[in-house]
Motif scaffolding. Structure first.
Motif, PDB file in Angstrom:
ATOM      1  N   ILE A 118      -5.036  -9.767  -4.594  1.00 52.66           N
ATOM      2  CA  ILE A 118      -4.281  -8.492  -5.107  1.00 52.66           C
ATOM      3  C   ILE A 118      -2.784  -8.603  -5.078  1.00 52.66           C
ATOM      4  N   LEU A 119      -2.184  -8.866  -4.045  1.00 52.94           N
ATOM      5  CA  LEU A 119      -0.670  -9.061  -4.065  1.00 52.94           C
ATOM      6  C   LEU A 119      -0.294  -9.984  -5.019  1.00 52.94           C
ATOM      7  N   HIS A 120      -1.024 -11.303  -5.297  1.00 51.58           N
ATOM      8  CA  HIS A 120      -0.750 -12.201  -6.282  1.00 51.58           C
ATOM      9  C   HIS A 120      -0.834 -11.339  -7.695  1.00 51.58           C
ATOM     10  N   LEU A 121      -1.769 -10.328  -7.888  1.00 50.93           N
ATOM     11  CA  LEU A 121      -1.751  -9.672  -9.312  1.00 50.93           C
ATOM     12  C   LEU A 121      -0.821  -8.762  -9.590  1.00 50.93           C
ATOM     13  N   LEU A 122      -0.333  -8.249  -8.424  1.00 46.51           N
ATOM     14  CA  LEU A 122       1.063  -7.505  -8.479  1.00 46.51           C
ATOM     15  C   LEU A 122       2.301  -8.103  -8.390  1.00 46.51           C
ATOM     16  N   GLY A 123       2.429  -9.493  -8.662  1.00 52.30           N
ATOM     17  CA  GLY A 123       3.432 -10.205  -8.801  1.00 52.30           C
ATOM     18  C   GLY A 123       4.300 -10.732  -7.522  1.00 52.30           C
ATOM     19  N   TYR A 124       3.516 -10.692  -6.513  1.00 53.48           N
ATOM     20  CA  TYR A 124       4.004 -11.281  -5.326  1.00 53.48           C
ATOM     21  C   TYR A 124       3.579 -12.951  -5.328  1.00 53.48           C
ATOM     22  N   ASP A 125       4.499 -13.498  -4.943  1.00 54.10           N
ATOM     23  CA  ASP A 125       4.319 -15.495  -4.668  1.00 54.10           C
ATOM     24  C   ASP A 125       4.661 -15.770  -3.562  1.00 54.10           C
ATOM     25  N   HIS A 126       4.512 -17.007  -3.254  1.00 56.83           N
ATOM     26  CA  HIS A 126       4.687 -17.593  -2.006  1.00 56.83           C
ATOM     27  C   HIS A 126       5.256 -18.919  -2.199  1.00 56.83           C
ATOM     28  N   ALA A 127       5.991 -19.233  -3.541  1.00 56.41           N
ATOM     29  CA  ALA A 127       6.606 -20.550  -3.744  1.00 56.41           C
ATOM     30  C   ALA A 127       7.784 -20.729  -2.996  1.00 56.41           C
ATOM     31  N   GLU A 128       8.566 -19.602  -2.833  1.00 51.67           N
ATOM     32  CA  GLU A 128       9.745 -20.024  -2.054  1.00 51.67           C
ATOM     33  C   GLU A 128       9.677 -19.382  -0.492  1.00 51.67           C
ATOM     34  N   PRO A 129      10.297 -19.966   0.473  1.00 48.25           N
ATOM     35  CA  PRO A 129      10.377 -19.603   1.503  1.00 48.25           C
ATOM     36  C   PRO A 129      10.382 -17.952   1.889  1.00 48.25           C
ATOM     37  N   GLU A 130      11.423 -17.421   1.245  1.00 52.15           N
ATOM     38  CA  GLU A 130      11.663 -15.979   1.273  1.00 52.15           C
ATOM     39  C   GLU A 130      10.400 -15.119   0.717  1.00 52.15           C
ATOM     40  N   GLU A 131       9.985 -15.585  -0.404  1.00 54.35           N
ATOM     41  CA  GLU A 131       8.732 -14.829  -1.026  1.00 54.35           C
ATOM     42  C   GLU A 131       7.689 -15.166  -0.112  1.00 54.35           C
ATOM     43  N   GLU A 132       7.577 -16.313   0.294  1.00 49.20           N
ATOM     44  CA  GLU A 132       6.456 -16.521   1.454  1.00 49.20           C
ATOM     45  C   GLU A 132       6.304 -15.548   2.641  1.00 49.20           C
ATOM     46  N   LYS A 133       7.629 -15.173   3.188  1.00 49.10           N
ATOM     47  CA  LYS A 133       7.763 -14.401   4.244  1.00 49.10           C
ATOM     48  C   LYS A 133       7.331 -13.095   3.871  1.00 49.10           C
ATOM     49  N   GLU A 134       7.788 -12.574   2.813  1.00 51.46           N
ATOM     50  CA  GLU A 134       7.538 -11.026   2.383  1.00 51.46           C
ATOM     51  C   GLU A 134       6.154 -10.958   2.114  1.00 51.46           C
ATOM     52  N   MET A 135       5.358 -11.951   1.332  1.00 49.05           N
ATOM     53  CA  MET A 135       4.150 -11.712   0.921  1.00 49.05           C
ATOM     54  C   MET A 135       3.289 -11.785   2.031  1.00 49.05           C
ATOM     55  N   PHE A 136       3.280 -12.853   2.987  1.00 42.75           N
ATOM     56  CA  PHE A 136       2.527 -12.895   3.808  1.00 42.75           C
ATOM     57  C   PHE A 136       2.671 -11.776   5.233  1.00 42.75           C
ATOM     58  N   GLU A 137       3.765 -11.388   5.312  1.00 42.68           N
ATOM     59  CA  GLU A 137       3.973 -10.309   6.215  1.00 42.68           C
ATOM     60  C   GLU A 137       3.315  -8.875   5.625  1.00 42.68           C
ATOM     61  N   LEU A 138       3.382  -8.781   4.333  1.00 39.52           N
ATOM     62  CA  LEU A 138       2.924  -7.444   3.651  1.00 39.52           C
ATOM     63  C   LEU A 138       1.555  -7.718   3.632  1.00 39.52           C
ATOM     64  N   GLN A 139       0.917  -8.864   3.392  1.00 46.76           N
ATOM     65  CA  GLN A 139      -0.545  -9.216   3.590  1.00 46.76           C
ATOM     66  C   GLN A 139      -1.155  -8.948   4.862  1.00 46.76           C
ATOM     67  N   ARG A 140      -0.417  -9.260   5.906  1.00 43.27           N
ATOM     68  CA  ARG A 140      -0.802  -9.075   7.370  1.00 43.27           C
ATOM     69  C   ARG A 140      -0.877  -7.669   7.777  1.00 43.27           C
ATOM     70  N   GLN A 141       0.259  -7.067   7.314  1.00 48.03           N
ATOM     71  CA  GLN A 141       0.281  -5.399   7.459  1.00 48.03           C
ATOM     72  C   GLN A 141      -1.043  -4.693   6.946  1.00 48.03           C
ATOM     73  N   LEU A 142      -1.330  -4.975   5.705  1.00 49.93           N
ATOM     74  CA  LEU A 142      -2.463  -4.261   4.735  1.00 49.93           C
ATOM     75  C   LEU A 142      -3.670  -4.701   5.436  1.00 49.93           C
ATOM     76  N   LEU A 143      -3.874  -6.087   5.825  1.00 48.26           N
ATOM     77  CA  LEU A 143      -5.060  -6.414   6.238  1.00 48.26           C
ATOM     78  C   LEU A 143      -5.222  -5.587   7.820  1.00 48.26           C
ATOM     79  N   LEU A 144      -4.475  -5.879   8.568  1.00 54.44           N
ATOM     80  CA  LEU A 144      -4.495  -5.121   9.976  1.00 54.44           C
ATOM     81  C   LEU A 144      -4.712  -3.618   9.735  1.00 54.44           C
ATOM     82  N   THR A 145      -4.159  -2.842   8.897  1.00 59.29           N
ATOM     83  CA  THR A 145      -4.253  -1.437   8.733  1.00 59.29           C
ATOM     84  C   THR A 145      -5.588  -1.269   8.150  1.00 59.29           C
ATOM     85  N   PHE A 146      -5.856  -1.961   7.384  1.00 56.71           N
ATOM     86  CA  PHE A 146      -7.345  -1.716   6.701  1.00 56.71           C
ATOM     87  C   PHE A 146      -8.397  -2.030   7.851  1.00 56.71           C
TER      88      PHE A 146
END
Length: 155
Positions: A118-146
């Protein structure tokens, strides 16, 4: 919000939990309530075909995302766009191997991959280190709160 699950495999899973996770993530990301999403579960041969066709990479992968209307996360300042978010293709047999290596259940891996897709569908990516950090932290927060809202222990 319309979320379809097409399970083209022999893998048995709790489709309602997968839909609940997708609905939660889309809600948290302020996706329009009328947006459409399709979750498709395929075997390794079908995933490998898609992986070669779209990414020019050999072998099956765990998840692929196919955006449709290029929707982006909503904000408190503006109304989200209505449309088709896209398709997420999951490969349960690859997810099962990854879950075993990570020491958690296959179902939890599929929830993680759904969130990731879903994050990819919304335009998030992890090709660059900063993008990866942002996307994976958001992913972790969303999954843990779910998982916390579902009364389950962490992933």
């Amino acid at each position: 919000m319309s979320i379809d699950v097409l399970n083209e495999t022999e893998f048995r899973l709790d489709e309602l939990e997968l839909v609940a996770c997708a609905r939660y993530v889309m809600g948290e990301m302020k996706v329009h309530p009328q947006a459409d999403l399709c979750l498709r579960l395929v075997d390794e041969a079908a995933m490998e075909t898609l992986h070669v066709q779209w990414m020019d990479l050999p072998g099956p992968t765990d998840v692929m995302s196919f955006p449709m209307d290029e929707l982006r996360p909503g904000s408190d300042d503006e109304d989200p766009e209505e449309g088709v978010l896209g398709d997420i293709v999951l490969c349960p047999s690859v997810a099962e191997k990854q879950a075993a290596a990570a020491g958690h259940a296959t179902e939890e891996e599929l929830l993680l991959l759904t969130t990731h897709g879903i994050l990819h569908l919304l335009g998030y990516d992890h090709a660059e280190p900063e993008e990866e950090k942002e996307m994976f932290e958001l992913q972790r927060q969303l999954l843990l709160t779910f998982l916390a809202t579902r009364g389950r222990n962490g992933a």
